[in-house]
Design an enzyme around this catalytic site. Sequence first.
Site, short mmCIF file in Angstrom:
data_model
loop_
_atom_site.label_atom_id
_atom_site.label_comp_id
_atom_site.label_asym_id
_atom_site.label_seq_id
_atom_site.Cartn_x
_atom_site.Cartn_y
_atom_site.Cartn_z
N TYR A 158 53.17 43.12 37.67
CA TYR A 158 52.00 42.36 38.11
C TYR A 158 52.06 40.99 37.41
O TYR A 158 53.13 40.46 37.19
CB TYR A 158 50.73 43.15 37.76
CG TYR A 158 49.51 42.77 38.56
CD1 TYR A 158 49.58 42.56 39.94
CD2 TYR A 158 48.28 42.62 37.94
CE1 TYR A 158 48.46 42.22 40.68
CE2 TYR A 158 47.14 42.28 38.67
CZ TYR A 158 47.23 42.09 40.04
OH TYR A 158 46.12 41.75 40.76
N ARG A 211 47.24 31.11 49.07
CA ARG A 211 46.94 30.72 47.70
C ARG A 211 47.26 31.87 46.77
O ARG A 211 46.44 32.73 46.49
CB ARG A 211 45.46 30.34 47.60
CG ARG A 211 45.19 29.48 46.38
CD ARG A 211 43.79 28.91 46.39
NE ARG A 211 43.51 28.22 45.14
CZ ARG A 211 42.30 27.85 44.77
NH1 ARG A 211 41.28 28.05 45.56
NH2 ARG A 211 42.12 27.25 43.62
N LYS A 229 50.12 45.01 43.75
CA LYS A 229 48.80 45.59 43.69
C LYS A 229 48.79 47.07 44.06
O LYS A 229 48.11 47.89 43.42
CB LYS A 229 47.86 44.83 44.62
CG LYS A 229 46.81 44.11 43.86
CD LYS A 229 45.79 43.49 44.74
CE LYS A 229 44.52 43.52 43.96
NZ LYS A 229 43.39 42.97 44.67
N GLU A 286 43.24 33.66 61.93
CA GLU A 286 44.19 33.97 60.85
C GLU A 286 44.09 32.99 59.69
O GLU A 286 44.71 33.17 58.66
CB GLU A 286 45.63 33.93 61.39
CG GLU A 286 45.94 35.04 62.38
CD GLU A 286 45.82 34.54 63.80
OE1 GLU A 286 45.14 33.51 63.99
OE2 GLU A 286 46.36 35.19 64.70
N ASP A 287 43.36 31.89 59.87
CA ASP A 287 43.31 30.85 58.85
C ASP A 287 42.46 31.31 57.68
O ASP A 287 41.24 31.39 57.79
CB ASP A 287 42.75 29.56 59.46
CG ASP A 287 42.76 28.42 58.46
OD1 ASP A 287 41.98 27.49 58.63
OD2 ASP A 287 43.54 28.49 57.50
N ASP A 309 38.74 40.92 46.09
CA ASP A 309 38.60 40.92 44.64
C ASP A 309 38.58 39.53 44.03
O ASP A 309 38.05 39.33 42.96
CB ASP A 309 39.71 41.77 44.00
CG ASP A 309 41.09 41.20 44.25
OD1 ASP A 309 41.52 40.36 43.46
OD2 ASP A 309 41.73 41.60 45.23
N ASP A 310 39.16 38.53 44.70
CA ASP A 310 39.12 37.19 44.14
C ASP A 310 37.78 36.52 44.39
O ASP A 310 37.32 35.72 43.58
CB ASP A 310 40.24 36.32 44.71
CG ASP A 310 41.53 36.51 43.93
OD1 ASP A 310 41.44 37.02 42.81
OD2 ASP A 310 42.59 36.15 44.43
N ASN A 385 45.92 33.07 36.61
CA ASN A 385 47.30 33.56 36.54
C ASN A 385 48.21 32.68 37.40
O ASN A 385 47.74 32.04 38.32
CB ASN A 385 47.37 35.00 37.06
CG ASN A 385 46.67 35.98 36.15
OD1 ASN A 385 46.90 36.00 34.96
ND2 ASN A 385 45.80 36.79 36.72
#
Length: 529
Positions: A158, A211, A229, A286-287, A309-310, A385
């Site tokens: 990870y 991203r 993940k 899809e964007d 989760d972000d 990260n």
Amino acid sequence: MNKNNANARPERNVVVSVESAVKEVNALMAVDLVESSKSTVVGGGDVYGQDVDTEDDDDVDTPWAVSVASGYSLLRNPHHNKGLAFTEKERDAHYIRGLLPPVVINQNLQVKKMINSIRQYEAPLHKYQAMMDLQERNERLFYKLLIDHIEELLPIVYTPTVGEACQKYGSIFKRPQGLFISLNDKGRILEILNNWPEKKIQVIVVTDGERILGLGDLGCQGMGIPVGKLSLYTALGGIRPSAVSIHEIIAILLTVTIDVGTNNEKLLNDEFYIGLRQRRATGQFEDFANHNAFDLLAKYSATHLVFNDDIQAGTGIAELIALEISKQTRAPLEETRKRVWLVDSKAIKPTVLIGSSGAGQTFTKEVIEAMSSLNKKPVILALSNPTSQSECTAEQAYTWSEGRAIFASGSPFAPVEYNGKLYVSGQSNNAYIFPGFGLGLIISGAIRVHDDMLLAASEALAEQVTQEHFDDGLIYPPFTNIRKISAHIAAKVAAKVYELGLASRLPQPENLVAYAESCMYSPSYRNYR
């Protein structure tokens, strides 16, 4: 076993309830995330990750309904291959005598051998490749190794190493570990789903690669994130990675990459790039741009079991903190929100500094000195990260605060010596939460995700921090106990699901912690008949 048909392969069903699966993938293609462009969908169904814990039982037989494989093909099947751990009896029964050296060793010795082998590599990326190679040839040994050496290997599979792996994914790509859906496949989702060999998919991790961590647009090569993940969903959360028997209770995992192009010029000009060689498409569903991520989550969370989760553990940190303050003080949520500040460059008088922007070195010497002047023990959480994008290093935090900081980071830092004292920083990573969170949704049969469930997961994690940890300057428990932590998180989440009336698996088990533990996948080998 029918010896006259030893090499026959049983028919394999692909996706149960295809219509439902198509709806879920369509939702996946519309639900993005902010930081690393990955979302997690846990689909409904009457299966989950149960695998009776048999860590210490070497005599457990797998209740096969059909023969999984025989001969050479068995040794090339990562779900069933045991390598040199096949017994003499198994080598005869499954026609593999002579295909292996004569020695028979147990799984624990295999783990010892593999960790020694991996430690021979100096470069983290080489260790990552060695782990991926192991996963592709012996799934149970991979997870046994990862679980037994989680603190050492977590940074390899990870963050931070997965970031480098994504950057170089085109060069190191060997074998597909999930589905790749591109713009060229529009209208053919059902066909693609039928190409996936597993059935009863319950957990899907998806990325569009726009991203990845703090590294930006990595396009199709962002697949390394969902692959990593899912490894943690199994190793940390105990969710089964693949089917073993057609009658076994399972919760299969799947990774999906939505390839709509990339704006990364370096990748577009890279002869080894594995994705579409076109600029990222915009203006369609899809964007996954971060400016519309919240709207997409709000749109689909009412109809699909989905969390991001972000978003919910990134900017959503602020909302969860406000919710917890409101819960503990009974103050209106509108008032507690005012106590949490989101700032770009100018701080007020904070007690906790949380960085999740993906921009490195934004916690400067002046910022940390200012924090230290306001607080006896400033809490500094540099969550971004990989390590190169961390808001500050552990050494900077301890040095600039004169050793008074309570520091944790998204990726691990080595211990720091300051003024003759050794400081061991904590790791504040979503890997603490999402595996147990996903398990809790599965064992309760949750039909929707609610913010209160995320809050319950956070509280369960906080309960695992002892006074001894606090005395050592830590606000997170060690990863060595992560399976136990995940079971408690799953139980708390499941309890909240039942409380909110969103559970479909009834009745509620009396002891949810024990139930969660009983449902967790064990990587120990089974004896084959």
